[in-house]
Motif scaffolding. Structure first.
Motif, PDB file in Angstrom:
ATOM      1  N   SER A   1       1.442  -3.465-108.148  1.00 18.47           N
ATOM      2  CA  SER A   1       1.381  -4.801-107.257  1.00 18.47           C
ATOM      3  C   SER A   1      -0.111  -4.804-106.936  1.00 18.47           C
ATOM      4  O   SER A   1      -0.837  -3.934-106.891  1.00 18.47           O
ATOM      5  N   ALA A   2      -0.716  -6.098-106.587  1.00 20.55           N
ATOM      6  CA  ALA A   2      -1.834  -6.428-106.471  1.00 20.55           C
ATOM      7  C   ALA A   2      -2.407  -5.449-105.113  1.00 20.55           C
ATOM      8  O   ALA A   2      -3.551  -5.325-104.850  1.00 20.55           O
ATOM      9  N   ASP A   3      -1.573  -5.339-104.287  1.00 17.60           N
ATOM     10  CA  ASP A   3      -1.841  -4.643-102.841  1.00 17.60           C
ATOM     11  C   ASP A   3      -1.991  -3.204-103.392  1.00 17.60           C
ATOM     12  O   ASP A   3      -2.823  -2.748-102.554  1.00 17.60           O
ATOM     13  N   GLU A   4      -1.260  -2.766-104.373  1.00 16.48           N
ATOM     14  CA  GLU A   4      -1.468  -1.129-104.601  1.00 16.48           C
ATOM     15  C   GLU A   4      -3.006  -1.017-105.240  1.00 16.48           C
ATOM     16  O   GLU A   4      -3.203  -0.022-104.817  1.00 16.48           O
ATOM     17  N   VAL A   5      -3.212  -1.984-105.937  1.00 19.44           N
ATOM     18  CA  VAL A   5      -4.387  -1.974-106.802  1.00 19.44           C
ATOM     19  C   VAL A   5      -5.705  -1.899-105.612  1.00 19.44           C
ATOM     20  O   VAL A   5      -6.593  -1.229-105.697  1.00 19.44           O
ATOM     21  N   LYS A   6      -5.570  -3.011-104.850  1.00 23.41           N
ATOM     22  CA  LYS A   6      -6.405  -2.956-103.508  1.00 23.41           C
ATOM     23  C   LYS A   6      -6.528  -1.767-102.649  1.00 23.41           C
ATOM     24  O   LYS A   6      -7.688  -1.509-102.378  1.00 23.41           O
ATOM     25  N   ALA A   7      -5.339  -1.232-102.555  1.00 25.82           N
ATOM     26  CA  ALA A   7      -5.410  -0.116-101.640  1.00 25.82           C
ATOM     27  C   ALA A   7      -6.274   1.002-102.468  1.00 25.82           C
ATOM     28  O   ALA A   7      -7.060   1.798-101.562  1.00 25.82           O
ATOM     29  N   ALA A   8      -5.916   1.254-103.642  1.00 25.56           N
ATOM     30  CA  ALA A   8      -6.601   2.347-104.277  1.00 25.56           C
ATOM     31  C   ALA A   8      -8.329   1.981-104.511  1.00 25.56           C
ATOM     32  O   ALA A   8      -9.140   2.924-104.246  1.00 25.56           O
ATOM     33  N   ALA A   9      -8.688   0.543-104.477  1.00 29.73           N
ATOM     34  CA  ALA A   9      -9.976   0.225-104.384  1.00 29.73           C
ATOM     35  C   ALA A   9     -10.562   0.708-103.294  1.00 29.73           C
ATOM     36  O   ALA A   9     -11.868   1.003-103.170  1.00 29.73           O
ATOM     37  N   GLU A  10      -9.848   0.306-102.101  1.00 30.29           N
ATOM     38  CA  GLU A  10     -10.510   0.474-100.847  1.00 30.29           C
ATOM     39  C   GLU A  10     -10.412   2.093-100.241  1.00 30.29           C
ATOM     40  O   GLU A  10     -11.278   2.380 -99.431  1.00 30.29           O
TER      41      GLU A  10
ATOM     42  N   SER B   1      -5.117  -9.054-108.732  1.00 34.11           N
ATOM     43  CA  SER B   1      -4.083  -9.474-109.220  1.00 34.11           C
ATOM     44  C   SER B   1      -3.872  -9.632-110.963  1.00 34.11           C
ATOM     45  O   SER B   1      -2.835  -9.335-111.334  1.00 34.11           O
ATOM     46  N   LEU B   2      -5.015  -9.763-111.248  1.00 37.25           N
ATOM     47  CA  LEU B   2      -4.934  -9.720-113.015  1.00 37.25           C
ATOM     48  C   LEU B   2      -4.977  -8.272-113.348  1.00 37.25           C
ATOM     49  O   LEU B   2      -4.113  -8.299-114.639  1.00 37.25           O
ATOM     50  N   LEU B   3      -5.222  -7.539-112.696  1.00 36.57           N
ATOM     51  CA  LEU B   3      -5.211  -5.934-113.155  1.00 36.57           C
ATOM     52  C   LEU B   3      -3.788  -5.532-113.074  1.00 36.57           C
ATOM     53  O   LEU B   3      -3.120  -4.838-113.780  1.00 36.57           O
ATOM     54  N   ALA B   4      -3.093  -5.871-111.856  1.00 37.04           N
ATOM     55  CA  ALA B   4      -1.751  -5.890-111.479  1.00 37.04           C
ATOM     56  C   ALA B   4      -0.572  -6.447-112.811  1.00 37.04           C
ATOM     57  O   ALA B   4       0.097  -5.671-113.287  1.00 37.04           O
ATOM     58  N   ALA B   5      -1.162  -7.775-113.031  1.00 34.02           N
ATOM     59  CA  ALA B   5      -0.270  -8.291-114.062  1.00 34.02           C
ATOM     60  C   ALA B   5      -0.368  -7.515-115.491  1.00 34.02           C
ATOM     61  O   ALA B   5       0.642  -7.518-116.174  1.00 34.02           O
ATOM     62  N   ALA B   6      -1.673  -6.919-115.780  1.00 38.17           N
ATOM     63  CA  ALA B   6      -1.721  -6.230-117.002  1.00 38.17           C
ATOM     64  C   ALA B   6      -1.172  -4.866-116.928  1.00 38.17           C
ATOM     65  O   ALA B   6      -0.922  -4.122-117.961  1.00 38.17           O
ATOM     66  N   SER B   7      -0.871  -4.277-115.616  1.00 43.34           N
ATOM     67  CA  SER B   7      -0.293  -3.014-115.615  1.00 43.34           C
ATOM     68  C   SER B   7       1.110  -2.753-115.964  1.00 43.34           C
ATOM     69  O   SER B   7       1.703  -1.594-116.078  1.00 43.34           O
TER      70      SER B   7
ATOM     71  N   ALA C   1      -3.037   3.149-110.201  1.00 41.11           N
ATOM     72  CA  ALA C   1      -3.869   2.206-109.840  1.00 41.11           C
ATOM     73  C   ALA C   1      -5.176   2.858-109.898  1.00 41.11           C
ATOM     74  O   ALA C   1      -6.009   2.137-110.207  1.00 41.11           O
ATOM     75  N   VAL C   2      -5.544   3.900-109.636  1.00 39.83           N
ATOM     76  CA  VAL C   2      -6.819   4.795-109.732  1.00 39.83           C
ATOM     77  C   VAL C   2      -7.303   4.680-111.031  1.00 39.83           C
ATOM     78  O   VAL C   2      -8.536   4.179-111.438  1.00 39.83           O
ATOM     79  N   GLU C   3      -6.360   5.058-112.131  1.00 35.12           N
ATOM     80  CA  GLU C   3      -6.830   5.178-113.345  1.00 35.12           C
ATOM     81  C   GLU C   3      -6.967   3.826-114.005  1.00 35.12           C
ATOM     82  O   GLU C   3      -7.942   3.504-114.792  1.00 35.12           O
ATOM     83  N   LEU C   4      -6.205   3.010-113.739  1.00 35.13           N
ATOM     84  CA  LEU C   4      -6.550   1.502-114.081  1.00 35.13           C
ATOM     85  C   LEU C   4      -7.778   1.036-113.552  1.00 35.13           C
ATOM     86  O   LEU C   4      -8.340   0.470-114.537  1.00 35.13           O
ATOM     87  N   LEU C   5      -8.107   1.084-112.132  1.00 32.75           N
ATOM     88  CA  LEU C   5      -9.331   0.730-111.882  1.00 32.75           C
ATOM     89  C   LEU C   5     -10.670   1.446-112.563  1.00 32.75           C
ATOM     90  O   LEU C   5     -11.634   0.999-112.917  1.00 32.75           O
TER      91      LEU C   5
END
Length: 405
Positions: free
Chosen positions: A192-201, A174-180, A244-248
């Motif tokens: 969204s936090a779900d997009e970041v989560k999906a990229a992570a998994e 959620s913190l990364l999504a807000a900063a995106s 999301a991938v680049e952010l992570l």
């Protein structure tokens, strides 16, 4: 015998011809001069080599200052630029020029001379505009609202949100999504936090920047937990508007660099644990104690694993159940699973939160001694430690009488 009057001079000998000792002296001087030239050229070569980076930026500055072109007005399209750690004014000006924020580096450098605040520009990302005048670029650069807020991860933060009643503690996703979020032409766009989560998994861990020493453990972990602990406590500069991938990846790579500076993996050699296991231990320490007790809790973990003895940490059960509580119920403790350290021996499969530098240090350097028990015994969070169960039981009962829990 002196021949000051020239009475004994051989008339057949040319007086301009140097004596043997003079010829030797001249040859020596010539060799010395040659050596000096050689040393001089070596020094010049070294200076040029060492100063190559500075010369490059100097060239970029001079190429623009020579023409001193400047745009008029406050700019056109939004443009995000990065100021890197250690950048000086000429480097910032060159970055702005390369991104078409200013018409020339010289325009920005000249305008910066009227406001010393630009000298204090901090590393990070800045929301600028293309085709700005040098003066407008300086004014925007020193405006605090221009700098994209950094993401701050505190110790113990989980990847996912924790919900406690009506309150939600934001997780890293959620913190990364807000900063995106980025705004272009008045339209705000965020991941969204779900997009970041999906990229992570779902993304290959290598593509996410997971360090080599963690790859095998990450591959074995359940997808929703596999990146836990790899983003340690700290402040992270993230570029809005990226995938999301680049952010992570940017955050994981930055975290891995921090960890390397704090001893993972290099400083784990003599611990008896693999680097990833040290990271797990650090996350447990972070959750179980306040900083002053970190090294003692670390020693408890070492001693229990050596016996072997179950860790019996409530924090590991609460991690799996996504609960914020300090204590656990009988039902929780009797539910089997790899994160239930009341039933399972050894460490958890993954860290259970973001460790701090202090927790990592404690994980590599435990207190020493034979302590194997501890309990929170003070309202401020201090723990009481014991080497026997009887002593521990007394500490526990006193904590309950004092209303600590």
């Amino acid at each position: 015998m002196s021949d000051d009057l020239g009475l004994f001079t051989d008339p057949d000998v040319d007086e301009r011809r140097p004596l043997k000792r003079d010829r030797e002296r001249d040859r020596a001087r010539a060799k010395a001069k040659k050596r000096k030239k050689t040393v001089l050229w070596l020094v010049v070569a070294m200076v040029l080599t060492v100063g190559l980076g500075g010369a490059y930026y100097g060239y970029r500055e001079l190429r623009s200052i020579g023409s001193y072109e400047d745009y008029a007005g406050s700019g056109e399209a939004d443009k995000i630029v990065e100021v890197k750690d250690g950048d000086v004014i000429s480097q910032i000006a060159a970055t702005l020029y390369d991104n078409d924020v200013v018409a020339s580096a010289g325009a920005f450098i000249a305008a910066s001379q009227t406001d010393a605040r630009v000298l204090s520009t901090q590393p990070g990302f800045y929301l600028m505009k293309t085709k700005m005048s040098g003066a407008e670029a300086v004014a925007r650069m020193i405006d605090p609202k221009t700098r994209v807020p950094a993401v701050q991860i505190i110790g113990g933060t989980k990847l996912s949100d924790i919900k406690a009643g009506d309150k939600t503690v934001p997780g890293i996703y959620s913190l990364l999504a807000a900063a995106s979020c980025t705004e272009k032409d008045g339209q705000k766009t965020c991941l969204s936090a779900d997009e970041v989560k999906a990229a992570a998994e779902q993304t290959d861990p290598v593509a996410l920047g997971v360090p080599d020493w963690a790859l095998a453990d990450v591959a074995r972990a359940e997808p929703q937990y596999r990146l836990e602990g790899l983003i340690m406590r700290g402040v992270y500069q993230v570029k809005p508007g990226v995938s999301a991938v680049e952010l992570l990846r940017s955050v994981i790579v930055s975290s891995a660099q921090k960890m390397q500076g704090f001893g993972i993996p290099g400083g784990t050699v003599n611990t008896g644990f693999r680097p990833y296991e040290v990271l797990v231990i650090a996350s447990l320490i972070e959750k179980e104690a306040i900083e002053k007790d970190f090294t003692k809790v670390s020693q408890v973990i070492y001693n229990r694993l050596k016996k072997p003895m179950r860790l019996q940490f409530d924090s590991t059960i609460n991690y799996k159940n996504n609960q914020p509580h300090i204590r656990t119920s009988d039902q929780d403790r009797n539910t089997p699973g790899p994160y239930n350290t009341y039933m399972s021996f050894g460490l958890t499969p993954t860290p259970i939160g973001s460790p701090s530098q202090q927790a990592i240090a404690a994980a590599m350097n435990p207190e020493g001694g034979e302590i194997i028990y501890f309990v929170k015994c003070h309202e401020k969070g201090d723990s009481c430690f014991a080497t026997t169960f009887e002593e521990h039981n007394a500490n526990d009962q006193k904590a309950q009488r004092d209303g600590v829990y």
